[in-house]
Design a protein around this motif. Structure first.
Motif, PDB file in Angstrom:
ATOM      1  N   GLY A  72       0.835  -1.191   0.000  1.00 33.48           N
ATOM      2  CA  GLY A  72       0.000   0.000   0.000  1.00 33.48           C
ATOM      3  C   GLY A  72       0.867   1.236   0.000  1.00 33.48           C
ATOM      4  O   GLY A  72       2.057   1.173   0.334  1.00 33.48           O
ATOM      5  N   PRO A 118      -3.853  -0.461  -2.614  1.00 34.51           N
ATOM      6  CA  PRO A 118      -4.447   0.552  -1.729  1.00 34.51           C
ATOM      7  C   PRO A 118      -3.614   1.826  -1.612  1.00 34.51           C
ATOM      8  O   PRO A 118      -2.384   1.776  -1.506  1.00 34.51           O
ATOM      9  CB  PRO A 118      -4.536  -0.172  -0.383  1.00 34.51           C
ATOM     10  CG  PRO A 118      -4.682  -1.618  -0.758  1.00 34.51           C
ATOM     11  CD  PRO A 118      -3.797  -1.787  -1.963  1.00 34.51           C
ATOM     12  N   GLU A 217     -12.772   9.548  -2.760  1.00 31.86           N
ATOM     13  CA  GLU A 217     -12.492   8.115  -2.834  1.00 31.86           C
ATOM     14  C   GLU A 217     -12.670   7.644  -4.266  1.00 31.86           C
ATOM     15  O   GLU A 217     -13.340   8.309  -5.071  1.00 31.86           O
ATOM     16  CB  GLU A 217     -13.388   7.328  -1.891  1.00 31.86           C
ATOM     17  CG  GLU A 217     -14.865   7.562  -2.071  1.00 31.86           C
ATOM     18  CD  GLU A 217     -15.681   6.966  -0.926  1.00 31.86           C
ATOM     19  OE1 GLU A 217     -16.469   6.037  -1.210  1.00 31.86           O
ATOM     20  OE2 GLU A 217     -15.548   7.422   0.228  1.00 31.86           O
ATOM     21  N   GLY A 222     -11.117  -1.143  -5.443  1.00 31.35           N
ATOM     22  CA  GLY A 222      -9.826  -0.960  -4.794  1.00 31.35           C
ATOM     23  C   GLY A 222      -9.870   0.188  -3.801  1.00 31.35           C
ATOM     24  O   GLY A 222     -10.620   1.157  -3.979  1.00 31.35           O
ATOM     25  N   PHE A 223      -9.048   0.112  -2.743  1.00 33.65           N
ATOM     26  CA  PHE A 223      -9.027   1.147  -1.715  1.00 33.65           C
ATOM     27  C   PHE A 223      -8.230   2.337  -2.230  1.00 33.65           C
ATOM     28  O   PHE A 223      -7.022   2.272  -2.411  1.00 33.65           O
ATOM     29  CB  PHE A 223      -8.388   0.606  -0.438  1.00 33.65           C
ATOM     30  CG  PHE A 223      -8.500   1.542   0.743  1.00 33.65           C
ATOM     31  CD1 PHE A 223      -9.409   1.295   1.752  1.00 33.65           C
ATOM     32  CD2 PHE A 223      -7.693   2.665   0.849  1.00 33.65           C
ATOM     33  CE1 PHE A 223      -9.525   2.151   2.839  1.00 33.65           C
ATOM     34  CE2 PHE A 223      -7.795   3.533   1.919  1.00 33.65           C
ATOM     35  CZ  PHE A 223      -8.720   3.271   2.929  1.00 33.65           C
ATOM     36  N   CYS A 224      -8.926   3.450  -2.464  1.00 29.79           N
ATOM     37  CA  CYS A 224      -8.289   4.712  -2.842  1.00 29.79           C
ATOM     38  C   CYS A 224      -9.045   5.813  -2.134  1.00 29.79           C
ATOM     39  O   CYS A 224     -10.223   6.053  -2.426  1.00 29.79           O
ATOM     40  CB  CYS A 224      -8.333   4.911  -4.359  1.00 29.79           C
ATOM     41  SG  CYS A 224      -7.684   6.513  -4.899  1.00 29.79           S
ATOM     42  N   PHE A 248      -7.518   0.972   5.892  1.00 29.11           N
ATOM     43  CA  PHE A 248      -6.444   1.051   4.892  1.00 29.11           C
ATOM     44  C   PHE A 248      -5.459  -0.109   5.060  1.00 29.11           C
ATOM     45  O   PHE A 248      -5.095  -0.780   4.081  1.00 29.11           O
ATOM     46  CB  PHE A 248      -5.725   2.390   5.032  1.00 29.11           C
ATOM     47  CG  PHE A 248      -4.463   2.528   4.241  1.00 29.11           C
ATOM     48  CD1 PHE A 248      -4.448   2.319   2.872  1.00 29.11           C
ATOM     49  CD2 PHE A 248      -3.266   2.874   4.869  1.00 29.11           C
ATOM     50  CE1 PHE A 248      -3.269   2.454   2.130  1.00 29.11           C
ATOM     51  CE2 PHE A 248      -2.102   3.007   4.151  1.00 29.11           C
ATOM     52  CZ  PHE A 248      -2.099   2.797   2.780  1.00 29.11           C
ATOM     53  N   ALA A 251      -7.022  -3.355   4.005  1.00 31.10           N
ATOM     54  CA  ALA A 251      -7.084  -3.439   2.545  1.00 31.10           C
ATOM     55  C   ALA A 251      -5.722  -3.807   1.966  1.00 31.10           C
ATOM     56  O   ALA A 251      -5.628  -4.585   1.012  1.00 31.10           O
ATOM     57  CB  ALA A 251      -7.570  -2.114   1.964  1.00 31.10           C
ATOM     58  N   ALA A 252      -4.654  -3.240   2.537  1.00 30.26           N
ATOM     59  CA  ALA A 252      -3.307  -3.554   2.056  1.00 30.26           C
ATOM     60  C   ALA A 252      -2.955  -5.013   2.332  1.00 30.26           C
ATOM     61  O   ALA A 252      -2.336  -5.691   1.495  1.00 30.26           O
ATOM     62  CB  ALA A 252      -2.288  -2.629   2.718  1.00 30.26           C
ATOM     63  N   TRP A 255      -4.847  -7.043  -0.157  1.00 30.31           N
ATOM     64  CA  TRP A 255      -4.245  -6.929  -1.482  1.00 30.31           C
ATOM     65  C   TRP A 255      -3.014  -7.836  -1.589  1.00 30.31           C
ATOM     66  O   TRP A 255      -2.809  -8.521  -2.597  1.00 30.31           O
ATOM     67  CB  TRP A 255      -3.854  -5.480  -1.770  1.00 30.31           C
ATOM     68  CG  TRP A 255      -3.417  -5.254  -3.182  1.00 30.31           C
ATOM     69  CD1 TRP A 255      -4.186  -4.876  -4.233  1.00 30.31           C
ATOM     70  CD2 TRP A 255      -2.089  -5.436  -3.707  1.00 30.31           C
ATOM     71  NE1 TRP A 255      -3.440  -4.808  -5.383  1.00 30.31           N
ATOM     72  CE2 TRP A 255      -2.143  -5.152  -5.092  1.00 30.31           C
ATOM     73  CE3 TRP A 255      -0.875  -5.820  -3.140  1.00 30.31           C
ATOM     74  CZ2 TRP A 255      -1.036  -5.230  -5.920  1.00 30.31           C
ATOM     75  CZ3 TRP A 255       0.240  -5.903  -3.957  1.00 30.31           C
ATOM     76  CH2 TRP A 255       0.162  -5.607  -5.327  1.00 30.31           C
TER      77      TRP A 255
END
Length: 273
Positions: A72, A118, A217, A222-224, A248, A251-252, A255
């Motif tokens: 991330g 992320p 966002e 995907g986490f952004c 976050f 999510a990382a 991923w």
């Protein structure tokens, strides 16, 4: 170690800043890359293994190799983005610039968004996410739009970093709303720039009472995410902030498990798309 940590602690890259871009740094000092420790402590407290990213703006293969080893990317606060990055000339009110940091952060974010890795942007980091997607910025809120309230509660002007400056309204149904679990959230505020036009494939997830975009966002799974305030200041005391960092980091970790079964085995590809 906290029981709330993910079972796998993801490696999170945090970008740095050129020392001489900071106000008051004597030009005679050696060139250095620096960053506030608070970001690293906040990421670590949420379960990350932090990685300090050098500003290798003239060595994209090495920058790509660093990126490949990350789960991330966290873009911290800092000096203003060069307006040339969004097609404008520099106004007198624009502050110090750090072109090397601009190039590195924009490249990292573009890679991450394209690949679903992320990304979390804090203050300047939100602005980098927006510019990376073709958005533009107000170079100086106060001089360019009289309808904006005061947002520049800087420590250099005597304000504490945890000074609650105003509230933001979180957009119902947004990913941020699920994390913060609040509609009206108090925030600190240490910026004089802000989003003017929103970048492609981004959504607004919070606004200030004067209409300024305070959080964004991505539209994909995907986490952004980017927030205009500095949640790292409150990480140890505010449960909502812990939820933001925690989401976050989770999510990382997810991923990494989905994209790198042999966690952090050496990856040979260094080509930049």
């Amino acid at each position: 170690m906290s029981a709330d940590f993910p079972s796998y602690r993801p490696t999170i890259g945090l970008t740095t800043q050129t020392l001489h871009s900071i106000d008051g740094i004597p030009p005679a000092l050696p060139s250095s890359w620096v960053m506030n420790q608070r970001y690293f402590h906040a990421a670590t407290a949420a379960g990350a293994v932090p990685w300090m990213i050098p500003l290798l703006d003239d060595d994209l293969p090495t920058l790509r190799a660093i990126y490949e080893r990350l789960d991330g990317v966290l873009i911290p606060g800092g000096v203003d983005i060069n307006p040339a990055e969004y097609g404008e000339s520099v106004r007198p009110e624009c502050g110090n610039l750090d072109p090397a940091r601009d190039l590195v952060e924009l490249q990292l974010v573009r890679w991450a968004i394209a690949e679903g890795k992320p990304v979390l942007g804090l203050c300047r980091g939100l602005q980098i996410i927006n510019v990376s997607q073709g958005g533009t910025m107000w170079q100086d809120l106060a001089s360019q739009n009289a309808t904006f309230h005061k947002h520049d509660f800087f420590p250099t002007a005597g304000f504490e970093r945890d000074h609650i400056a105003h509230e933001v309204t979180v957009v119902e149904g947004s990913r941020l709303a699920q994390m913060l679990n609040c509609v009206r959230c108090p925030v600190n505020s240490m910026h004089h720039q802000g989003i003017k036009t929103l970048g492609r494939d981004l959504l607004v997830s919070a606004t200030a009472d004067d209409g300024l975009i305070e959080a964004i966002e991505g539209q994909t799974d995907g986490f952004c995410m980017g927030v205009q305030w500095h949640p790292e200041v409150f990480e140890m005391t505010d449960p909502h902030t812990r939820q933001l960092f925690g989401a976050f980091i989770e999510a990382a970790a997810s991923w990494a498990k989905a994209n790198d079964p042999v966690f952090h085995a050496p990856r040979m590809g260094v080509g930049a798309p």
